[in-house]
Each structure stands twice: as structure tokens, then as C-alpha cells.
Design an enzyme around this catalytic site. Structure first.
Site, PDB file in Angstrom:
ATOM      1  N   ILE A  57      -1.578  32.458  -4.040  1.00  0.00           N
ATOM      2  CA  ILE A  57      -2.497  32.258  -2.920  1.00  0.00           C
ATOM      3  C   ILE A  57      -1.715  32.688  -1.691  1.00  0.00           C
ATOM      4  O   ILE A  57      -0.568  32.285  -1.506  1.00  0.00           O
ATOM      5  CB  ILE A  57      -3.001  30.789  -2.828  1.00  0.00           C
ATOM      6  CG1 ILE A  57      -3.838  30.545  -1.570  1.00  0.00           C
ATOM      7  CG2 ILE A  57      -1.872  29.776  -2.915  1.00  0.00           C
ATOM      8  CD1 ILE A  57      -4.499  29.140  -1.517  1.00  0.00           C
ATOM      9  N   SER A  58      -2.303  33.536  -0.860  1.00  0.00           N
ATOM     10  CA  SER A  58      -1.594  34.055   0.320  1.00  0.00           C
ATOM     11  C   SER A  58      -1.242  32.921   1.276  1.00  0.00           C
ATOM     12  O   SER A  58      -1.918  31.887   1.314  1.00  0.00           O
ATOM     13  CB  SER A  58      -2.460  35.065   1.061  1.00  0.00           C
ATOM     14  OG  SER A  58      -2.867  36.096   0.198  1.00  0.00           O
ATOM     15  N   ALA A  59      -0.200  33.142   2.079  1.00  0.00           N
ATOM     16  CA  ALA A  59       0.161  32.166   3.116  1.00  0.00           C
ATOM     17  C   ALA A  59      -0.972  32.084   4.138  1.00  0.00           C
ATOM     18  O   ALA A  59      -1.607  33.091   4.443  1.00  0.00           O
ATOM     19  CB  ALA A  59       1.454  32.584   3.800  1.00  0.00           C
TER      20      ALA A  59
END
Ligand code: SAH
Length: 208
Positions: A57-59
Site C-alpha cells: 500500500i503506497s505511503a
């Protein structure tokens, strides 16, 4: 950070969340629902977390930057390539409101199901997930007001340009190496010419 609200305040204080539309979308999309159980303690940290299949999951700051660059409007029809956890799709769905729709394509069937379940838990109803190769876009629902690719590629998949409306924008990481890509915003002008704006250096998983 201890809460989704604290995460939103952090992103706003850093100038990453700029608009009211994006702030409200982040407030409505609690990141806790999108992080696997073993990483729930880090749900509100500004860092990527593993979600399985070697994906992340992207930052939050990256989701904020990409969402702002999309310049979303109420009722937009949006294509996402790379559903992952479903978080980015959920934020977009909340930003465009119930009259808009997000279609998100994921190549891992398992992640596609997880993204769908996470959005359901988070109360997102206008994001739709499909298992397939996002490089081909999703012709059935084209054309799109906005397209976002959340994995890095060497070039822009031609099907995505075709499925973008004129006067609309595509945001994606481009680069020879996915860990050293450049986030770009591409506008498809009237008549079909492309105008590319380079935004910043980014690290992503590869578009395969
Ligand atoms: N947007 C996601 C993060 C995505 S990580 C989130 O908010 O959590 C990138 C995702 O792109 C991974 O899940 C990966 O499996 C997927 N992906 C890579 N190549 C793809 C392709 N050709 N078609 C569809 N999905 C792809």
C-alpha cells in the site's frame, strides 16, 4: 500517528493535501481498513506497508500527491491501474462523490478481492474492482475523465491514452527502473496531442 485525523493534519501541515476536496476524501477514507492485521499498528504512519504478493500500500504522502495532481471533480469517471489494497481507489471514490465511479484493475486475483473487501469495510460504494491486465485499460467503461497508474512503467500503455477523454489527465510513474521513476501528469489536449509535466522522483513497484 494515532488516528486517521492526525494523519490528515500531518499531510495538510506538510502541504501535501492542498484542496478541501482531497482533505475531505482522506478524512472519509480511514487507512486502517486497508492495512493487513499484522500492520494495523502502522496504519497511520506515513510509510508504505506490505499487503501480500510482494506488493505494498503506497505511503499516504504519495497517495495525497497523486490525488491532488488528478484534480478530481464531482461525478468524474476514473480508471485506476493497480488496485493493491484499494486505498487509493477509496480516496478517489470519496473525492468524486456518489455520482462518480472508480474502475480499478488489479492483476493479482487475491489482491483484487482484498481491495474490494477493504472498500466495503470502509463504506466506499462507488469503486469497482476487476481482475486483469491494466495495461489494456478497461474498454467497457471508457472513456475516462482521469486515469491513474500506481505502478511504474517504461512507457505509457497506448490503450490508456486511447481511453482518456480529450482535455483530461493521466497521472503515473514513468522510468527505466521502477525504484527510480518520475511521477508525471499527462494531459491529452483537444485533437489528441499529449503534454507531459514531470512532477517528482518516486519509487514504485513495476507495472508488469
Ligand atoms: N494503489 C494501491 C497500491 C498499488 S501497488 C493502493 O492504494 O494500495 C501496485 C499494484 O499494481 C500491485 O497490486 C500490483 O499487483 C499491480 N499491478 C502491477 N502491474 C499490473 C498490471 N499490468 N495490471 C494490473 N495491476 C498491476
Amino acid at each position: 500517528m494515532k488516528s486517521n485525523g492526525a494523519l490528515v493534519s500531518f499531510l495538510k501541515a506538510r502541504g501535501l493535501i492542498k484542496s478541501r476536496r482531497v482533505r475531505r476524501a482522506f478524512e472519509a477514507t480511514d487507512r486502517r481498513h486497508f492495512v493487513p492485521d499484522e500492520h494495523k499498528g502502522q496504519a497511520y504512519e506515513d510509510a508504505p506497508q506490505p499487503i501480500g504478493e510482494g506488493q505494498t500500500i503506497s505511503a499516504p504522502h504519495m497517495v495525497a500527491i497523486m490525488t491532488e495532481e488528478l484534480k478530481l471533480g464531482k461525478g468524474h469517471r476514473v480508471l485506476e491501474v493497480g488496485s493493491g489494497s484499494g486505498y487509493q481507489a477509496g480516496v478517489i471514490a470519496n473525492a468524486i462523490g456518489p455520482g462518480g465511479k472508480v474502475f480499478s484493475i488489479e492483476r493479482h486475483a487475491g489482491l483484487c478481492g482484498i481491495a474490494k473487501a477493504n472498500c466495503r469495510k470502509a463504506g466506499v460504494r462507488n469503486a469497482f474492482f476487476h481482475h486483469g491486465d491494466g495495461k489494456l485499460g478497461f474498454r467497457a467503461n471508457a472513456p475516462y475523465d482521469r486515469i491513474i497508474v500506481t505502478a511504474a512503467a517504461k512507457e505509457i500503455p497506448p490503450a490508456l491514452i486511447e481511453q482518456l477523454k480529450e482535455g483530461s489527465t493521466l497521472v503515473m510513474p514513468l522510468g527505466e527502473q521502477p525504484q527510480m521513476a518520475t511521477l508525471v501528469a499527462i494531459e491529452k489536449k483537444k485533437g489528441g496531442q499529449l503534454e507531459m509535466k514531470e512532477l517528482l522522483g518516486v519509487r514504485f513497484v513495476p507495472l508488469v
